[in-house]
Design a protein around this motif. Structure first.
Motif, short mmCIF file in Angstrom:
data_model
loop_
_atom_site.label_atom_id
_atom_site.label_comp_id
_atom_site.label_asym_id
_atom_site.label_seq_id
_atom_site.Cartn_x
_atom_site.Cartn_y
_atom_site.Cartn_z
N ALA A 256 4.07 23.74 3.16
CA ALA A 256 4.09 23.85 4.63
C ALA A 256 2.72 24.20 5.22
O ALA A 256 2.59 24.27 6.44
N VAL A 257 1.72 24.42 4.38
CA VAL A 257 0.40 24.86 4.85
C VAL A 257 -0.43 23.66 5.30
O VAL A 257 -0.53 22.65 4.60
N ASN A 258 -1.04 23.80 6.47
CA ASN A 258 -1.91 22.74 6.99
C ASN A 258 -3.38 23.04 6.79
O ASN A 258 -4.18 22.13 6.52
N THR A 259 -3.75 24.33 6.95
CA THR A 259 -5.16 24.72 6.90
C THR A 259 -5.31 26.07 6.21
O THR A 259 -4.46 26.95 6.39
N ILE A 260 -6.37 26.21 5.43
CA ILE A 260 -6.74 27.50 4.85
C ILE A 260 -8.16 27.82 5.28
O ILE A 260 -9.07 27.00 5.12
N ILE A 261 -8.33 29.01 5.84
CA ILE A 261 -9.66 29.47 6.25
C ILE A 261 -10.06 30.61 5.33
O ILE A 261 -9.34 31.62 5.21
N THR A 262 -11.19 30.48 4.68
CA THR A 262 -11.67 31.50 3.75
C THR A 262 -13.18 31.64 3.93
O THR A 262 -13.79 30.97 4.76
N ASP A 263 -13.79 32.53 3.14
CA ASP A 263 -15.23 32.78 3.31
C ASP A 263 -16.07 32.21 2.19
O ASP A 263 -17.30 32.16 2.30
N GLN A 264 -15.44 31.77 1.10
CA GLN A 264 -16.16 31.15 0.00
C GLN A 264 -15.37 29.94 -0.49
O GLN A 264 -14.14 29.94 -0.44
N ILE B 32 -11.36 25.35 5.49
CA ILE B 32 -12.49 25.69 6.36
C ILE B 32 -13.19 26.91 5.76
O ILE B 32 -12.55 27.94 5.49
N ILE B 33 -14.49 26.80 5.54
CA ILE B 33 -15.29 27.91 5.02
C ILE B 33 -15.99 28.59 6.19
O ILE B 33 -16.86 28.01 6.83
N ALA B 34 -15.57 29.80 6.49
CA ALA B 34 -16.14 30.54 7.62
C ALA B 34 -17.54 30.99 7.29
O ALA B 34 -17.84 31.43 6.16
#
Length: 254
Positions: A221-229, A247-249
């Motif tokens: 069900a996940v569309n997007t994952i935002i992480t730092d690495q 997406i890498i913040a």
């Protein structure tokens, strides 16, 4: 005793087990199972609940006050990347986490946004806002996380629908999202089910966190994952297979 060790393992793997289930599995009387559960409770390994037993959550779950001071540049960067995905008129589920608290502070200025949460810190942050709508999810207070949980909270989430769900699970493993406590996992799962789009906020420390015992959901069900690495290749392969955007913040540390 071997049976108690196996009972404890089952409770840890499933989050909760009923006495009737354990009786059938081990082919012993309910009196025997209740005696085993009583011993495990006295040893501080489980909590008894009506009709069964659950993982002793409070040993593992840090309080909000214990973790809020860890609002690092990393979490801020993830929140800033997340707010870019919110559009005027969006309705948002926000779980009770330090990262979504930061996101709430940023999202409050978006025109005609509706924020739905079970988090007291988010209520406190947004209680005087006039540019957006705040909907509180009621339930039983979890004093350590300062969130409302339980069947009343779950029912209200089931009855609502949001354009976007933002959750910050305690663990991201190859098989999916995980949490420390069953009640918080249930809330996050309901929010995922009731959101049109699911965005996971997870800094690099959440990946491979094997101390998270409770399953929230798979990545389906996940569309997007935002992480730092950038996650390891084995994770990126799973995300590509599931068509999940990563997406890498950007942080100042980079």
């Amino acid at each position: 005793m071997q049976r108690r060790a196996e009972i404890l393992k089952m409770i840890r793997e499933n989050g909760f087990k009923r006495v009737s289930e354990l009786k059938d599995i081990f082919q012993v009387s309910e009196v025997t199972i209740r005696s085993d559960l009583r011993t495990l409770r006295e040893e501080g390994k489980i909590e008894r609940n009506y009709g069964g037993a659950m993982v002793k959550e409070e040993q593992e779950s840090p309080s909000f006050s214990e973790t809020s001071w860890l609002l690092s540049e990393t979490k801020s960067a993830i929140a800033k990347a997340a707010v870019e995905l919110i559009e005027p008129g969006d309705s948002l589920f926000l779980d009770g986490s330090s990262t979504t608290l930061l996101l709430a502070k940023l999202a409050r200025h978006i025109e005609n946004v509706t924020i739905i949460s079970n988090s007291i810190p988010i209520f406190e942050q947004l209680k005087e806002m006039t540019t957006a709508t705040l909907i509180g999810i009621p339930g039983t207070l979890n004093p350590r996380t300062q969130t409302f949980v339980g069947p009343y909270a779950e029912k209200m989430i089931n009855d609502l629908r949001a354009t976007k769900t933002f959750i910050s699970p305690k663990g991201v493993l190859l098989e999916g999202l995980r949490d420390i406590t069953m009640v918080e996992a249930d809330i996050r799962k309901r929010m995922m089910d009731s959101g049109n789009e699911v965005i996971v906020l997870a800094d690099h420390s959440k990946f491979n966190n094997n101390r998270t015992l409770i399953r929230i959901d798979s990545f389906d069900a996940v569309n997007t994952i935002i992480t730092d690495q950038r996650p390891e290749d084995e994770y990126m392969n799973v995300f590509a297979e599931k068509n999940i955007r990563v997406i890498i913040a950007e942080t100042h540390e980079e």
